[in-house]
Design a protein around this motif. Structure first.
Motif, PDB file in Angstrom:
ATOM      1  N   SER A  42       0.928  -1.322  -0.068  1.00  0.00           N
ATOM      2  CA  SER A  42       0.063  -0.044   0.010  1.00  0.00           C
ATOM      3  C   SER A  42       0.716   1.127  -0.121  1.00  0.00           C
ATOM      4  O   SER A  42       0.731   2.275  -0.605  1.00  0.00           O
ATOM      5  CB  SER A  42      -0.785   0.036   1.076  1.00  0.00           C
ATOM      6  N   ILE A  43       2.010   1.071   0.806  1.00  0.00           N
ATOM      7  CA  ILE A  43       2.876   2.291   0.704  1.00  0.00           C
ATOM      8  C   ILE A  43       3.599   2.513  -0.488  1.00  0.00           C
ATOM      9  O   ILE A  43       3.708   3.637  -1.109  1.00  0.00           O
ATOM     10  CB  ILE A  43       4.006   2.352   1.909  1.00  0.00           C
ATOM     11  N   SER A  44       3.857   1.454  -1.358  1.00  0.00           N
ATOM     12  CA  SER A  44       4.504   1.658  -2.541  1.00  0.00           C
ATOM     13  C   SER A  44       3.666   1.976  -3.744  1.00  0.00           C
ATOM     14  O   SER A  44       4.276   2.621  -4.760  1.00  0.00           O
ATOM     15  CB  SER A  44       5.239   0.366  -2.922  1.00  0.00           C
ATOM     16  N   PHE A  45       2.203   1.698  -3.755  1.00  0.00           N
ATOM     17  CA  PHE A  45       1.249   1.823  -4.745  1.00  0.00           C
ATOM     18  C   PHE A  45       0.766   3.250  -4.767  1.00  0.00           C
ATOM     19  O   PHE A  45       0.376   3.873  -3.501  1.00  0.00           O
ATOM     20  CB  PHE A  45       0.407   0.954  -4.618  1.00  0.00           C
ATOM     21  N   ILE A  93       6.351   3.276  -6.170  1.00  0.00           N
ATOM     22  CA  ILE A  93       7.761   3.329  -5.487  1.00  0.00           C
ATOM     23  C   ILE A  93       8.033   1.856  -5.122  1.00  0.00           C
ATOM     24  O   ILE A  93       7.269   1.254  -4.635  1.00  0.00           O
ATOM     25  CB  ILE A  93       7.833   4.269  -4.150  1.00  0.00           C
ATOM     26  N   LYS A  94       9.462   1.614  -5.402  1.00  0.00           N
ATOM     27  CA  LYS A  94       9.806   0.178  -5.327  1.00  0.00           C
ATOM     28  C   LYS A  94       9.763  -0.244  -3.818  1.00  0.00           C
ATOM     29  O   LYS A  94       9.889   0.732  -2.815  1.00  0.00           O
ATOM     30  CB  LYS A  94      11.232  -0.153  -5.821  1.00  0.00           C
ATOM     31  N   LEU A 150       2.981  11.344   3.699  1.00  0.00           N
ATOM     32  CA  LEU A 150       1.752  11.150   3.139  1.00  0.00           C
ATOM     33  C   LEU A 150       1.300   9.510   3.120  1.00  0.00           C
ATOM     34  O   LEU A 150       0.515   9.533   4.153  1.00  0.00           O
ATOM     35  CB  LEU A 150       1.876  11.543   1.633  1.00  0.00           C
ATOM     36  N   ARG A 151       2.260   8.669   2.823  1.00  0.00           N
ATOM     37  CA  ARG A 151       1.740   7.182   2.717  1.00  0.00           C
ATOM     38  C   ARG A 151       1.891   6.579   3.972  1.00  0.00           C
ATOM     39  O   ARG A 151       0.947   5.705   4.374  1.00  0.00           O
ATOM     40  CB  ARG A 151       2.404   6.505   1.429  1.00  0.00           C
TER      41      ARG A 151
END
Length: 351
Positions: free
Chosen positions: A44-47, A52-53, A77-78
């Motif tokens: 969820s953080i990467s999308f 982000i990888k 933010l994420r």
């Protein structure tokens, strides 16, 4: 003789609880659920608008570099958004489990019994008459609104001939929720604060900030730990007041403590994400089906599964129609409404 009968019934009920509990399943759910939750948080953080990888996510969390834009996106933010969703999911799920156990009402949920609507109404009042109020006070007013909503629902439901039944309680909750929602919308239109309240109407974790989580976390931790402490007593209450008293439980104190924890969990969650319903209805039922009737397992498992549900729902909300977001409240309701109708029909057949 009544005391002897209660004691015998209490021992039989305790034995029945042991027979209908699956600790191995609870341990498996906790283990796999925590692993799945960790993976869900990472994905969820990467999308997002900028993918982000996962390796960069790891670096941003454990080796934060403020000069890198991606690290700032993750940290500011994420990460608070995902952690806020996990806390809110656990809060609503545990609140629903406690309510269902204390009231022996399979339809109990903070969204169905006026608690969420009461908290949302108080937020509307704060935006209209107390603009600029610090978030700490918003949470306190949200607790107050949740308490008023719950008190009115139980009061209205008790007025019916024959007393409270699960269906009457839900009907009273639905009527009061509709009234409070209408009043909130009226306040929003009259004072032109519709945009401020739109986020709480739809329900979502976008825009969650670190300072909000820092204020919510102590309340969240106290309520979750307290819920686990009283979980054995909740199990006894779920078997009936007479059985609980026969086992030496102080039912009034347990119910008061459970109610306070429910108000804290639901009230603080509404202040963060808005009136997201059905989490506290679906997750406890799913958990009881998997682990049995012992709330010492139901409450922690519900917390993990509730967190996982909201994290995955938030991820899905960003994937359905990018770059726009679908409110997570609407997504969860797609599953929650049919599940509620199924339970209501089942409860009606048993009356």
């Amino acid at each position: 003789m009544n005391q002897i009968g209660n004691s015998v019934n209490g021992k039989a009920a305790t034995k029945a609880v042991k027979l209908r509990t699956r600790p191995w399943a609870a341990v498996l759910i906790l283990t796999l659920g925590i692993v799945a939750l960790g993976l869900g948080i990472a994905v969820s953080i990467s999308f997002g608008a900028a993918n982000i990888k996962l390796s960069e996510v790891w670096a941003a969390i454990f080796q934060f570099n403020p000069d890198l834009t991606q690290h700032q996106i993750i940290q500011e933010l994420r990460l608070p958004r995902v952690l806020g969703g996990a806390m809110v999911g656990a809060s609503f799920a545990v609140a629903g489990a406690i309510m269902q156990g204390m009231t022996r009402n399979p339809l109990a949920d903070s969204g169905l019994l006026g608690i969420n609507a009461g908290a949302g109404f108080m937020l509307a009042v704060c935006f209209a008459f107390l603009p600029g109020l610090p978030f700490m006070y918003l949470i306190l007013y949200s607790f107050l609104g949740a308490a008023v909503g719950a008190g009115l629902v139980y009061g209205i439901g008790s007025l019916a001939k024959g007393g409270l039944t699960p269906v009457r309680l839900v009907l009273a909750g639905a009527a009061l929720s509709a009234l409070l929602s209408a009043l909130s919308e009226g306040i929003a239109l009259y004072f032109r604060i519709g945009q401020d309240l739109a986020f709480w109407y739809a329900g979502g974790v976008a825009g969650t900030k670190w300072f909000q989580l820092k204020i919510m976390f102590p309340w969240f931790a106290i309520a979750i730990i307290g819920s686990i402490i009283i979980s054995r007593s909740i199990t006894m209450l779920s078997l009936g007041d007479d059985v609980a008293k026969g086992l030496g439980q102080r039912t009034a104190i347990v119910k008061l403590a459970g109610t306070v924890f429910v108000l804290i969990l639901a009230g603080s969650s509404v202040a963060i994400v808005g009136a997201v319903g059905f989490i506290g209805l679906i997750i406890p039922h799913l958990t009881r089906y998997l682990v049995g009737v012992d709330y010492r397992w139901i409450i922690p498992c519900s917390a993990v599964l509730g967190s996982l549900l909201v994290v995955l729902a938030d991820l899905a909300a960003r994937m359905i129609n990018p770059p726009y977001e679908t409110p997570i409240g609407a997504l969860i309701a797609l599953f929650g409404v049919p599940f509620f109708l199924y339970l209501a029909r089942k409860e009606r057949r048993e009356l």
